[in-house]
Design an enzyme around this catalytic site. Structure first.
Site, PDB file in Angstrom:
ATOM      1  N   LYS A   1      -7.551 -20.427 -14.201  1.00  0.00           N
ATOM      2  CA  LYS A   1      -8.046 -20.311 -12.623  1.00  0.00           C
ATOM      3  C   LYS A   1      -8.861 -18.222 -12.627  1.00  0.00           C
ATOM      4  O   LYS A   1      -8.378 -17.665 -12.788  1.00  0.00           O
ATOM      5  CB  LYS A   1      -6.687 -20.102 -11.913  1.00  0.00           C
ATOM      6  CG  LYS A   1      -7.661 -20.946 -10.466  1.00  0.00           C
ATOM      7  CD  LYS A   1      -6.158 -21.104 -10.002  1.00  0.00           C
ATOM      8  CE  LYS A   1      -6.035 -21.674  -8.053  1.00  0.00           C
ATOM      9  NZ  LYS A   1      -5.130 -21.756  -7.212  1.00  0.00           N
TER      10      LYS A   1
HETATM   11  O1  G3P Z   1      -3.743 -22.078  -4.616  1.00  0.00           O
HETATM   12  C1  G3P Z   1      -4.746 -21.917  -3.576  1.00  0.00           C
HETATM   13  C2  G3P Z   1      -4.556 -22.735  -2.161  1.00  0.00           C
HETATM   14  O2  G3P Z   1      -3.603 -23.918  -2.407  1.00  0.00           O
HETATM   15  C3  G3P Z   1      -3.843 -21.948  -0.724  1.00  0.00           C
HETATM   16  O3  G3P Z   1      -3.192 -22.303  -0.134  1.00  0.00           O
HETATM   17  O4  G3P Z   1      -1.955 -22.561   2.085  1.00  0.00           O
HETATM   18  O5  G3P Z   1      -2.509 -20.358   0.939  1.00  0.00           O
HETATM   19  O6  G3P Z   1      -4.773 -20.640   2.033  1.00  0.00           O
HETATM   20  P1  G3P Z   1      -3.321 -21.805   1.477  1.00  0.00           P
END
Ligand code: G3P
Length: 216
Positions: free
Chosen positions: A87
């Site tokens: 990633k």
């Molecule tokens: O993996 C990246 C993403 O899903 C992050 O999610 O909830 O931190 O915006 P969030």
């Protein structure tokens, strides 16, 4: 649409896997830190543990932000297991690294994507997956699902093979909407996946069936 779980929590990964519908896992530095994983060896072991539970793509994020650092770290991560997807953040050095990985048959997930232009750059570089963060877009008063639809349309129009991985999912409705506009993958917290199961009429209906079954 493939279902990934967006967590580094092994118990939650097992629970989603036991449902029989899990296709992969995504993690990020914030999710790893939440599990209290500290130090290079512990991080690598945690990715091995995740790969031992799920037989599908497991995104492992690099911490470096320069080309050489991203490549060195990515090669180390990719060597851990055949299912590891490196990633890489959507930055200039990240795009160069994605091109390098793509030329060397290493799968990548381009993360922190917030526009169609960024998604085009990731696809041009040969990213395997691109991760638009739809919840964070909604938080900023734009429309995250609309961005997924736009990227899906651009990729279809141009014949790009990069998969659209909807990330930063906040609700079961996000999952339904992403499926509707043609996302290839949705990576979700366990709560949103389990939320898809719920409907009050199902609960009421089942209670009535069980009550009536007493008279059988
Ligand atoms: O993996 C990246 C993403 O899903 C992050 O999610 O909830 O931190 O915006 P969030």
């Amino acid at each position: 649409m493939k279902f990934f779980i967006d967590t580094a929590n092994l118990a939650q990964i097992k629970e989603a896997h036991d449902l029989g519908i899990l296709d992969g896992v995504t993690t990020n530095p914030s999710l790893m830190a939440k599990e209290g994983i500290k130090g290079q060896e512990a991080i690598l072991q945690h990715y091995r543990d995740i790969c031992g539970i799920v037989d599908g793509p497991v995104s492992a994020e690099v911490l470096a932000t320069d080309f050489k650092g991203i490549v060195d770290e990515g090669m180390k991560l990719a060597a851990l297991h055949a299912n590891i997807v490196v990633k890489v953040p959507m930055i200039k050095e990240g795009i160069k690294a994605i091109k390098y990985f793509s030329d060397n048959d290493i799968k990548t997930n381009c993360t922190l994507v917030f526009s169609a232009g960024q998604a085009i750059m990731a696809a041009k570089a040969g990213a395997t997956m691109v991760s638009p963060f739809i919840g964070r877009i909604d938080d900023a008063n734009w429309d995250g699902v609309q961005l997924i639809e736009q990227i899906v349309n651009v990729y279809n129009a141009q014949g790009f093979m990069t998969e659209v991985l909807a990330a930063s999912i906040r609700s079961p409705l996000h999952i339904v909407k992403c499926a509707e506009v043609g996302a290839d993958i949705c990576t979700c917290p366990l709560s949103s996946i389990l939320g898809l199961l719920n409907h009050p009429l199902t609960d009421i209906g089942l209670a009535k069936f069980l009550e009536d079954a007493k008279n059988l």
